[in-house]
Enzyme design. Structure first.
Site, mmCIF file in Angstrom:
data_model
loop_
_atom_site.group_PDB
_atom_site.id
_atom_site.type_symbol
_atom_site.label_atom_id
_atom_site.label_comp_id
_atom_site.label_asym_id
_atom_site.label_seq_id
_atom_site.Cartn_x
_atom_site.Cartn_y
_atom_site.Cartn_z
ATOM 1 N N ILE A 22 0.859 -1.298 -0.012
ATOM 2 C CA ILE A 22 0.187 0.102 0.288
ATOM 3 C C ILE A 22 0.693 1.303 -0.107
ATOM 4 C CG2 ILE A 22 -1.358 1.189 1.341
ATOM 5 C CD1 ILE A 22 -3.366 -1.239 -0.008
ATOM 6 N N CYS A 381 -16.015 -17.465 -11.481
ATOM 7 C CA CYS A 381 -15.443 -18.538 -12.425
ATOM 8 C C CYS A 381 -15.355 -19.692 -11.558
ATOM 9 C CB CYS A 381 -14.373 -18.209 -11.217
ATOM 10 S SG CYS A 381 -13.007 -19.514 -12.507
ATOM 11 N N HIS A 510 -12.588 -13.560 -13.935
ATOM 12 C CA HIS A 510 -12.703 -12.894 -12.637
ATOM 13 C C HIS A 510 -12.561 -11.143 -12.986
ATOM 14 C CE1 HIS A 510 -11.381 -16.321 -10.380
ATOM 15 N NE2 HIS A 510 -10.564 -16.990 -10.974
ATOM 16 N N GLU A 512 -13.661 -9.138 -11.103
ATOM 17 C CA GLU A 512 -13.005 -8.382 -9.372
ATOM 18 C C GLU A 512 -11.309 -8.228 -9.651
ATOM 19 O OE1 GLU A 512 -13.834 -12.049 -9.885
ATOM 20 O OE2 GLU A 512 -11.950 -13.135 -8.781
#
Ligand code: GLN
Length: 535
Positions: A22, A381, A510, A512
């Site tokens: 991060i 998936c 996917h 996401e």
């Protein structure tokens, strides 16, 4: 070596799991917001060649890039923070470096020289770093693990040497440390941080930026002390307290003037920062009222990071709709053993990707529950494959329907390996044997997915071996399960829907991975909206 790219190397000390990813991604974000082109790369000490064979319950999700690399989950942070689709060059593990060096050795490329960690491994690392940094203004490289780890030393030595090789004015070293809090004396301690900076120095690297993580308030005096004992500019010792959202970290860094500092040190023009587009997200987050309860029916329950991108995508969509998502992890095996009672309070159900038999029957039960009770369902998936199996068993009445992955002898292998893909079943060779990366898909006009995407041509990322069995297409569509997304040649089924259900969508890919905090993925957004409608 290329002279024009500037490099920032991010290391970490004291503890692992501090959020180096991060921190590195936030540096990328603030520099991108200042108009620079940025790339990010993670160097992981593991001897794995890529993340494809790593257990996500232990290591966190396998993040897949457009070009089909199976990478560490930090690459997901990078993509979300700099809003750029990265490539396989962004993820380097020791196994990849060693494999190339050993292949070179076998080919006789070292001309009889003794092959050694220094210079051969370190040179190879530098080659990977320089290649990934080509063409951008600033290349940020995160070194996994903690400084001093035996297995990470070749990376530390490689980045140490780079300062001379690319020019001292083109390199910055940023080090992330942890300040523990002593409950008895109510004190934040800086000694471990100082020691860790010294550990780095012992390896020849003087930190120039220090990020200080702590779970308690960090005072100016702590920062001053660290600056003094670490010989680092006071302006470059920045506090990183635990905050509500990781998407506040870049603004926080800017508040402490880190953007200006980096530009000065790297001889870059100091440009004004423009918006990173997250204000709306953070504002929605601050004003989110109430929650939407999403059940994640999963196999792994051990690690927050296991379904990181799914969590991020759910949360981004919820916050976009001014709600907080309460993500309830439900152990699929528990559903299998104790029934679907645990699902009663949920506003929506997601079955994420997965491999292997464990928990599959529980997932099939959860899917049946969602279908029959009109609970919004999003299958990712494996989640799509489960929906197909469930429908085949309970609507088409193929009682033994299954995926060839779970039952090789099923007479109704509604999910199977296509004959031309059989090489994927090579049991000796598990690495990179899947359909991986971005593939185009055509959506049927009038379908829910088409409406949500707002277009018929999409591209999404895949990571699977098995596919919908085309022999059954007619049976399914006759009974009301529609195939609304396929590969452009109509050969592979990519999206299924139940049009009569409030929201029942299964995708072989996917989505996401492509969600961004300020731009939730349309399927997740549609799913959350349906959940809110229901509740
Ligand atoms: N195990 C399934 C397959 O290989 C699904 C994979 C996944 O969900 N990523 O096809």
């Amino acid at each position: 070596m290329a002279k024009e790219t500037k490099y920032i190397f991010v290391t970490g000390g004291v503890l692992s799991g501090l959020g180096k990813g991060i921190f590195a991604a936030s540096l990328g974000n603030i520099l991108k917001s200042r108009g620079f082109s940025v790339n990010l790369q993670k160097c992981d000490p593991y001897l794995n060649v890529d993340a494809g064979t790593l257990n996500p319950g232990e290591h966190g999700e396998v993040f897949v890039t457009d070009d089909g690399a199976e990478t560490d989950l930090d690459i997901g942070h990078y993509e979300r923070f700099i809003d750029r689709n990265l490539t396989k060059a962004s993820s380097v593990m020791s196994g990849k470096i060693y494999t190339e060096v050993l292949e070179d050795e076998r080919k006789g490329k070292y001309l009889g020289k003794t092959v050694q960690v220094i210079p051969h491994i370190t040179n190879k690392i530098q080659k990977f770093i320089v290649e990934a940094g080509k063409g951008v203004d600033i290349h940020i490289v995160e070194i996994g693990g903690t400084v001093g780890d035996y297995e990470g030393l070749h990376f530390i030595e490689a980045i140490r040497q780079m300062r001379r090789k690319v020019g001292v004015e083109n390199v910055l070293y940023a080090h992330l440390v942890y300040l523990p809090f002593l409950e008895t004396s109510k004190e934040l301690k800086t000694k471990p941080a100082q020691s860790s900076v010294r550990d780095l120095l012992a390896l020849g690297i003087q930190a120039q930026i220090i990020g200080c993580r702590a779970e308690h308030d960090i005072q100016q005096e702590h920062l001053k002390k660290i600056a003094l004992f670490s010989d680092v500019d006071e302006r470059a010792v920045v506090p990183l307290p635990t905050i509500r959202s990781v998407y506040e970290v870049p603004t926080n860094l800017e508040k402490f003037g880190l953007g200006d500092f980096v530009c000065q040190k790297l001889n870059l023009p100091i440009k004004k920062r423009t918006s990173n587009g997250w204000e709306k997200y953070l504002d929605n987050l601050a004003h989110a009222e109430g929650e939407v309860k999403i059940g994640l029916i999963a196999k792994y329950m051990s690690n927050e990071d296991t379904y990181k991108s799914v969590n991020e995508a759910i949360q981004a969509a919820a916050i976009h709709n001014k709600k907080m998502a309460k993500i309830v992890w439900i152990d699929a095996e528990k559903v299998e053993k104790h029934g679907t009672k645990v699902l009663d309070e949920l506003d929506g159900i997601i079955i994420p990707g997965g491999f292997g038999n464990r928990g599959t029957e529980g997932k099939i039960l959860a899917c049946k529950y969602a279908r029959e009770k009109n609970i919004p369902y999003l299958g990712l998936c494996l989640g799509m494959q489960v929906a197909v199996i469930e429908f085949a068993r309970n609507v088409l009445n193929y009682k033994d329907a299954n995926s060839a992955e779970f039952d090789r002898d099923s007479k109704h292998d509604v999910i199977h390996i296509m004959p031309e893909q059989r090489t994927c079943l090579d049991e000796e060779n598990f690495g990179a044997t899947m359909r991986l990366g971005a593939f185009p898909c055509l959506l049927a006009k009038g379908s829910k997915s088409y409406t949500l995407y707002g277009q018929d041509k999409i591209s999404e990322r895949h990571r699977h071996r098995y596919e919908f069995n085309n022999d059954y297409r007619k049976d399914f569509t006759k009974a009301g399960l529609m195939i609304v997304g396929t590969s452009p040649n109509n050969h592979l089924v990519e999206v299924i829907e139940l049009p009569l259900h409030p929201f029942f969508v299964g995708v072989q890919f996917h989505p996401e991975f492509k969600s961004r905090p300020d731009r939730p993925h349309p399927l997740f957004d549609g799913f959350i909206k349906a959940c809110l409608n229901q509740s």
